[in-house]
Write a protein that holds these residues in place. Structure first.
Motif, PDB file in Angstrom:
ATOM      1  N   LEU A 150      59.398  12.449  45.408  1.00  0.00           N
ATOM      2  CA  LEU A 150      60.481  11.686  44.786  1.00  0.00           C
ATOM      3  C   LEU A 150      59.859  10.531  44.018  1.00  0.00           C
ATOM      4  N   ASN A 151      59.522  10.776  42.775  1.00  0.00           N
ATOM      5  CA  ASN A 151      58.921   9.741  41.926  1.00  0.00           C
ATOM      6  C   ASN A 151      60.010   9.052  41.122  1.00  0.00           C
ATOM      7  N   ASN A 152      60.511   7.940  41.644  1.00  0.00           N
ATOM      8  CA  ASN A 152      61.580   7.182  40.969  1.00  0.00           C
ATOM      9  C   ASN A 152      62.810   8.045  40.701  1.00  0.00           C
ATOM     10  N   ARG A 153      63.207   8.768  41.728  1.00  0.00           N
ATOM     11  CA  ARG A 153      64.425   9.583  41.631  1.00  0.00           C
ATOM     12  C   ARG A 153      65.000   9.790  43.029  1.00  0.00           C
ATOM     13  N   HIS A 154      66.132  10.452  43.089  1.00  0.00           N
ATOM     14  CA  HIS A 154      66.767  10.677  44.389  1.00  0.00           C
ATOM     15  C   HIS A 154      67.247  12.123  44.506  1.00  0.00           C
ATOM     16  N   VAL A 155      67.529  12.502  45.733  1.00  0.00           N
ATOM     17  CA  VAL A 155      68.224  13.763  45.999  1.00  0.00           C
ATOM     18  C   VAL A 155      69.400  13.447  46.915  1.00  0.00           C
ATOM     19  N   LYS A 156      70.393  14.314  46.879  1.00  0.00           N
ATOM     20  CA  LYS A 156      71.523  14.176  47.795  1.00  0.00           C
ATOM     21  C   LYS A 156      71.419  15.290  48.832  1.00  0.00           C
ATOM     22  N   LEU A 157      71.541  14.910  50.096  1.00  0.00           N
ATOM     23  CA  LEU A 157      71.435  15.865  51.196  1.00  0.00           C
ATOM     24  C   LEU A 157      72.831  16.096  51.759  1.00  0.00           C
ATOM     25  N   TYR A 158      73.191  17.350  51.936  1.00  0.00           N
ATOM     26  CA  TYR A 158      74.555  17.708  52.337  1.00  0.00           C
ATOM     27  C   TYR A 158      74.572  18.339  53.721  1.00  0.00           C
ATOM     28  N   LEU A 194      68.837  10.294  49.475  1.00  0.00           N
ATOM     29  CA  LEU A 194      67.436  10.013  49.783  1.00  0.00           C
ATOM     30  C   LEU A 194      66.769   9.623  48.471  1.00  0.00           C
ATOM     31  N   ILE A 195      66.304   8.366  48.409  1.00  0.00           N
ATOM     32  CA  ILE A 195      65.761   7.785  47.178  1.00  0.00           C
ATOM     33  C   ILE A 195      64.258   7.579  47.380  1.00  0.00           C
ATOM     34  N   GLY A 196      63.475   7.869  46.352  1.00  0.00           N
ATOM     35  CA  GLY A 196      62.036   7.638  46.453  1.00  0.00           C
ATOM     36  C   GLY A 196      61.522   6.904  45.230  1.00  0.00           C
ATOM     37  N   VAL A 197      60.640   5.916  45.460  1.00  0.00           N
ATOM     38  CA  VAL A 197      60.017   5.217  44.335  1.00  0.00           C
ATOM     39  C   VAL A 197      58.501   5.382  44.406  1.00  0.00           C
ATOM     40  N   GLU A 198      57.876   5.305  43.231  1.00  0.00           N
ATOM     41  CA  GLU A 198      56.420   5.230  43.200  1.00  0.00           C
ATOM     42  C   GLU A 198      55.996   3.894  43.806  1.00  0.00           C
ATOM     43  N   ASN A 199      54.702   3.735  44.046  1.00  0.00           N
ATOM     44  CA  ASN A 199      54.233   2.560  44.775  1.00  0.00           C
ATOM     45  C   ASN A 199      54.694   1.248  44.140  1.00  0.00           C
ATOM     46  N   SER A 200      55.253   0.376  44.973  1.00  0.00           N
ATOM     47  CA  SER A 200      55.643  -0.957  44.532  1.00  0.00           C
ATOM     48  C   SER A 200      54.921  -1.965  45.408  1.00  0.00           C
ATOM     49  N   LEU A 250      65.812   4.770  51.439  1.00  0.00           N
ATOM     50  CA  LEU A 250      64.777   4.599  50.422  1.00  0.00           C
ATOM     51  C   LEU A 250      63.398   4.825  51.031  1.00  0.00           C
ATOM     52  N   LEU A 251      62.588   5.645  50.363  1.00  0.00           N
ATOM     53  CA  LEU A 251      61.180   5.815  50.719  1.00  0.00           C
ATOM     54  C   LEU A 251      60.365   4.954  49.758  1.00  0.00           C
ATOM     55  N   SER A 252      59.666   3.953  50.295  1.00  0.00           N
ATOM     56  CA  SER A 252      58.853   3.054  49.473  1.00  0.00           C
ATOM     57  C   SER A 252      57.627   2.661  50.284  1.00  0.00           C
ATOM     58  N   HIS A 253      56.453   3.022  49.806  1.00  0.00           N
ATOM     59  CA  HIS A 253      55.221   2.929  50.591  1.00  0.00           C
ATOM     60  C   HIS A 253      54.941   1.537  51.150  1.00  0.00           C
ATOM     61  N   ASP A 254      55.066   0.517  50.325  1.00  0.00           N
ATOM     62  CA  ASP A 254      54.638  -0.836  50.686  1.00  0.00           C
ATOM     63  C   ASP A 254      55.834  -1.649  51.197  1.00  0.00           C
ATOM     64  N   PRO A 255      55.793  -2.133  52.456  1.00  0.00           N
ATOM     65  CA  PRO A 255      56.961  -2.836  53.002  1.00  0.00           C
ATOM     66  C   PRO A 255      57.280  -4.155  52.308  1.00  0.00           C
ATOM     67  N   SER A 256      56.326  -4.717  51.548  1.00  0.00           N
ATOM     68  CA  SER A 256      56.621  -5.969  50.828  1.00  0.00           C
ATOM     69  C   SER A 256      57.694  -5.744  49.757  1.00  0.00           C
ATOM     70  N   HIS A 257      57.908  -4.493  49.357  1.00  0.00           N
ATOM     71  CA  HIS A 257      58.947  -4.156  48.379  1.00  0.00           C
ATOM     72  C   HIS A 257      60.339  -4.539  48.900  1.00  0.00           C
ATOM     73  N   TRP A 258      60.504  -4.468  50.213  1.00  0.00           N
ATOM     74  CA  TRP A 258      61.819  -4.741  50.819  1.00  0.00           C
ATOM     75  C   TRP A 258      62.297  -6.152  50.498  1.00  0.00           C
ATOM     76  N   ARG A 259      61.425  -7.142  50.698  1.00  0.00           N
ATOM     77  CA  ARG A 259      61.822  -8.533  50.407  1.00  0.00           C
ATOM     78  C   ARG A 259      61.819  -8.847  48.917  1.00  0.00           C
ATOM     79  N   ARG A 260      60.909  -8.188  48.179  1.00  0.00           N
ATOM     80  CA  ARG A 260      60.786  -8.501  46.751  1.00  0.00           C
ATOM     81  C   ARG A 260      61.960  -7.986  45.933  1.00  0.00           C
ATOM     82  N   GLU A 261      62.443  -6.789  46.253  1.00  0.00           N
ATOM     83  CA  GLU A 261      63.475  -6.197  45.392  1.00  0.00           C
ATOM     84  C   GLU A 261      64.647  -5.590  46.154  1.00  0.00           C
ATOM     85  N   VAL A 262      64.366  -4.888  47.251  1.00  0.00           N
ATOM     86  CA  VAL A 262      65.425  -4.135  47.937  1.00  0.00           C
ATOM     87  C   VAL A 262      66.492  -5.068  48.494  1.00  0.00           C
TER      88      VAL A 262
END
Length: 270
Positions: free
Chosen positions: A137-145, A153-159, A184-196
């Protein structure tokens, strides 16, 4: 103790059970089981597939509905993955295996003749993940049913913060998931405070990256001085972050106290 960490410790896989409760979880996803893996660093296992075979068998025995991997599959090169493709192809879940890229997956830590070579290396890694049946999931999402209900389920490249790369486009990845329960799948947990946290209402973020620095003494990891969110579950208001401390190892071939982790996240409708 050091000898244990260097021999048994790095294969001392620990299953951590975590319950994620929210009123926004759809009824048909109550009890839904997600296994999160992170930081496998296959280059550190080259020539020895047995520990990863053991981990895959353990994961499959837990009968997850979904498996997610939150980055750093390799140390530097896609070729590190070759002997593990048959191993990781065995991971099984009804909703499949989804992954994102971590800082090491971009091959930034070796000297390339030109950017095109490095880009080709990344394309090779993406191809090999597809061969294993993992969906990036490179900067995109899928919907799970599930029985008429759905989650995103959203995925971003490394932030990452400098010096780590920042290739994430979160608004683009989220577009179309408004009003859904979002993971959201995001490798680096610092992304949570910075943007999420400041800019979204994403319910649950899953990260890795820290390894808890592969060491815990008296229950404390030195990673806490670098990353405010370095291990386990964090919550602010309705938003949660889970940081998995990784399945593999890097730099030094051991784990002391910060044992390799397989996380089982069970969704619970409040």
């Amino acid at each position: 103790y050091l000898l244990f960490g260097a021999t048994i410790g790095k294969e001392y896989f620990q299953v951590k059970e975590v319950t994620i409760c929210s009123k926004d979880i759809p009824a048909k996803f109550d009890g839904y089981r997600i296994i999160q893996l992170a930081d496998i660093h296959v280059g550190s296992w080259n020539g020895n597939t047995a520990p990863m075979e053991k981990a895959v068998n353990l994961i499959n025995s837990l009968k997850p509905d979904l498996i997610v991997f939150t980055g750093d599959l390799v140390n530097n090169l896609a070729s590190e993955l070759d002997e593990f493709i048959p191993v990781f192809s065995q991971l099984q879940a009804p909703h499949g295996v989804y992954s994102v890229l971590g800082n090491h997956d971009y091959s930034n830590y070796i000297k390339w003749k030109n950017p095109d070579e490095q880009k080709k290396e990344l394309e090779n890694l993406k191809y090999k993940q597809a061969q294993m049946g993992w969906e990036l999931l490179n900067n995109r999402h899928v919907k799970l049913y599930q029985n008429g209900d759905s989650i995103a389920l959203i995925g971003v490249e490394n932030s990452g913060r400098p010096p780590f790369p920042n290739y994430a486009h979160l608004p683009e990845a989220m577009k179309g998931t408004e009003g859904m329960f979002q993971i959201l799948l995001s490798h680096d947990p610092s992304h949570w405070r910075r943007e999420v946290l400041p800019e979204t209402d994403i319910h649950l973020t899953l990260s890795g990256h820290t390894h808890a620095m592969q060491t815990k003494i008296l229950g404390l990891a030195p990673a806490r001085f670098v990353y405010p969110e370095h291990e386990g579950l964090y919550q602010e208001g309705e938003q949660m972050l889970y940081v998995n401390i990784g399945l593999g190892h890097l730099l030094y071939p051991m784990r002391l106290g910060a044992w390799p982790e397989i996380t089982v996240l069970t969704l619970c409708k409040e």
